[in-house]
Design a protein around this motif. Structure first.
Motif, PDB file in Angstrom:
ATOM      1  N   VAL A   1      38.796  51.009  35.909  1.00  0.00           N
ATOM      2  CA  VAL A   1      39.490  50.185  34.923  1.00  0.00           C
ATOM      3  C   VAL A   1      40.984  50.217  35.210  1.00  0.00           C
ATOM      4  CG1 VAL A   1      39.833  49.715  32.478  1.00  0.00           C
ATOM      5  CG2 VAL A   1      37.743  50.881  33.238  1.00  0.00           C
ATOM      6  N   LEU A   2      41.586  49.055  35.380  1.00  0.00           N
ATOM      7  CA  LEU A   2      43.022  48.959  35.610  1.00  0.00           C
ATOM      8  C   LEU A   2      43.635  48.069  34.537  1.00  0.00           C
ATOM      9  CD1 LEU A   2      41.556  49.182  38.612  1.00  0.00           C
ATOM     10  CD2 LEU A   2      43.916  48.981  39.380  1.00  0.00           C
ATOM     11  N   MET A   3      44.765  48.488  34.014  1.00  0.00           N
ATOM     12  CA  MET A   3      45.459  47.730  32.979  1.00  0.00           C
ATOM     13  C   MET A   3      46.057  46.451  33.563  1.00  0.00           C
ATOM     14  SD  MET A   3      45.409  49.227  29.976  1.00  0.00           S
ATOM     15  CE  MET A   3      45.456  50.803  29.116  1.00  0.00           C
ATOM     16  N   ASN A   4      45.894  45.371  32.820  1.00  0.00           N
ATOM     17  CA  ASN A   4      46.435  44.066  33.216  1.00  0.00           C
ATOM     18  C   ASN A   4      47.086  43.440  31.993  1.00  0.00           C
ATOM     19  OD1 ASN A   4      47.024  41.700  34.587  1.00  0.00           O
ATOM     20  ND2 ASN A   4      44.933  40.903  34.479  1.00  0.00           N
ATOM     21  N   GLY A   5      48.220  44.005  31.571  1.00  0.00           N
ATOM     22  CA  GLY A   5      48.874  43.557  30.352  1.00  0.00           C
ATOM     23  C   GLY A   5      48.018  43.913  29.151  1.00  0.00           C
ATOM     24  N   HIS A   6      47.663  42.900  28.336  1.00  0.00           N
ATOM     25  CA  HIS A   6      46.804  43.130  27.174  1.00  0.00           C
ATOM     26  C   HIS A   6      45.316  43.057  27.537  1.00  0.00           C
ATOM     27  CE1 HIS A   6      50.233  43.126  24.570  1.00  0.00           C
ATOM     28  NE2 HIS A   6      50.596  41.923  24.969  1.00  0.00           N
ATOM     29  N   ARG A   7      45.015  42.917  28.807  1.00  0.00           N
ATOM     30  CA  ARG A   7      43.633  42.862  29.275  1.00  0.00           C
ATOM     31  C   ARG A   7      43.381  43.997  30.266  1.00  0.00           C
ATOM     32  NH1 ARG A   7      43.133  37.039  31.732  1.00  0.00           N
ATOM     33  NH2 ARG A   7      45.276  37.509  32.371  1.00  0.00           N
ATOM     34  N   THR A   8      42.146  44.055  30.762  1.00  0.00           N
ATOM     35  CA  THR A   8      41.818  45.026  31.797  1.00  0.00           C
ATOM     36  C   THR A   8      41.097  44.326  32.950  1.00  0.00           C
ATOM     37  OG1 THR A   8      39.659  45.569  30.813  1.00  0.00           O
ATOM     38  CG2 THR A   8      41.548  46.946  30.176  1.00  0.00           C
ATOM     39  N   VAL A   9      41.199  44.927  34.107  1.00  0.00           N
ATOM     40  CA  VAL A   9      40.368  44.577  35.253  1.00  0.00           C
ATOM     41  C   VAL A   9      39.361  45.704  35.408  1.00  0.00           C
ATOM     42  CG1 VAL A   9      40.310  44.240  37.758  1.00  0.00           C
ATOM     43  CG2 VAL A   9      42.168  43.237  36.397  1.00  0.00           C
ATOM     44  N   VAL A  10      38.075  45.370  35.417  1.00  0.00           N
ATOM     45  CA  VAL A  10      37.021  46.386  35.512  1.00  0.00           C
ATOM     46  C   VAL A  10      36.222  46.116  36.780  1.00  0.00           C
ATOM     47  CG1 VAL A  10      35.038  47.459  34.416  1.00  0.00           C
ATOM     48  CG2 VAL A  10      36.906  46.568  32.993  1.00  0.00           C
ATOM     49  N   PHE A  11      36.347  47.029  37.752  1.00  0.00           N
ATOM     50  CA  PHE A  11      35.569  46.926  38.986  1.00  0.00           C
ATOM     51  C   PHE A  11      34.238  47.642  38.795  1.00  0.00           C
ATOM     52  CE2 PHE A  11      39.918  46.566  40.977  1.00  0.00           C
ATOM     53  CZ  PHE A  11      39.775  45.237  41.367  1.00  0.00           C
ATOM     54  N   ALA A  12      33.320  46.977  38.090  1.00  0.00           N
ATOM     55  CA  ALA A  12      32.019  47.583  37.768  1.00  0.00           C
ATOM     56  C   ALA A  12      31.130  47.627  38.999  1.00  0.00           C
ATOM     57  CB  ALA A  12      31.350  46.797  36.652  1.00  0.00           C
TER      58      ALA A  12
END
Length: 283
Positions: free
Chosen positions: A272-283
């Motif tokens: 899980v990486l922070m992307n402002g108010h969202r996240t990027v999830v490399f599931a």
């Protein structure tokens, strides 16, 4: 590879050509064998995200020096850790034990990569559950008058136990903005609703009043804005018109525990990486 270490690198930086080549090239020059790699460029924010698992015989400190040099060239934020290393975790609860029990069971029997440093409750109700699984239980009662002192005691525990992740497993208290800031990116909450619907208290009652046909749960990072933190995972289950509030709650609790456990796993695996108010999830 004999005597190798399996490491996971996660990073984010402004997107521009050559990042993947630079990162993988740096790892290859050190004899690294990449076992998994995922990346994403977000056209909305102009940021690039990457997660790489690599086997290497090179000392970790040497790789960190290489990555530090790359970070300067690409304005990169990065972390490097051992694959599968259990993360020091503090679980916080109130009176409902379904999420706590599930996390402790998964940590013991299903490979959830957390090292439970302790359980903090603002009531004594779940002490027996924690102690059954061998987790130290700390009761820190919270009232309006004692909130500041209680949070100071909590922060002292976090520091003394080497806690890396705090999980609010149906902890029915709002953390102060100051505490949210100190633990930024290191606190995961489970909200018993499919956010952004039915924020705040009594979401099952709110859902019942609206006659919804789906209820859900949301795991998110905690920020000073109530139930507004970056979302990590969500799921839903169907409900029917004859379901009471109690029936909705019973169905919802199963979704809550699954969603929270998945979010904790992804976080501890550095997916899980922070992307402002969202996240990027490399599931």
């Amino acid at each position: 590879m004999s005597d190798s270490t399996h490491l996971v690198l996660s990073l984010s930086c402004p997107d521009k050509p050559g990042i993947v080549h630079a990162v993988t090239g740096a790892l290859a020059r050190r004899g690294g064998n990449i076992t998994e790699s995922k990346q994403f460029g977000d056209s909305d924010t102009g940021l690039f995200f990457m997660r790489v698992q690599v086997e290497t015989t090179v000392p970790r400190l040497e790789l960190e020096k290489d990555l530090e040099a790359l970070a300067g060239d690409y304005a990169m934020e990065w972390s490097l850790d051992e694959v599968g290393r259990p993360m020091r975790t503090l679980i916080m609860v109130s009176k409902e034990g379904h999420c706590l029990t599930d996390l402790l069971f998964r940590a013991r029997s299903q490979g959830l990569p957390i090292d439970v440093a302790g359980v903090v409750g603002n009531h004594e109700d779940l002490r027996a559950v924690a102690e059954f699984y061998g987790a130290p239980f700390h009761c820190i009662p919270v009232t309006r008058e004692t909130k500041e002192a209680a949070e100071a005691e909590l922060m002292a525990l976090v520091e003394s136990l080497g806690v890396e992740l705090v999980v609010l497993a149906r902890y029915m208290q709002i953390l102060s903005p100051a505490l949210c800031e100190r633990l930024h990116g290191g606190v995961i909450n489970i909200h018993h609703s499919f956010l952004p619907s039915f924020k705040g208290a009594r979401p099952y009652a709110q859902a019942h009043e609206r006659g919804v046909k789906l209820i859900g749960a949301t795991a998110h990072y905690v920020t000073a804005d109530l139930d507004e933190g970056p979302i990590i995972e969500q799921d839903v289950t169907r409900v029917a018109h004859e379901d009471s509030v109690a029936a909705l709650r019973a169905k919802g609790q199963d979704v809550e525990r699954r969603v929270l456990a998945q979010a904790v796993r992804w976080h501890t695996e550095h997916r899980v990486l922070m992307n402002g108010h969202r996240t990027v999830v490399f599931a």
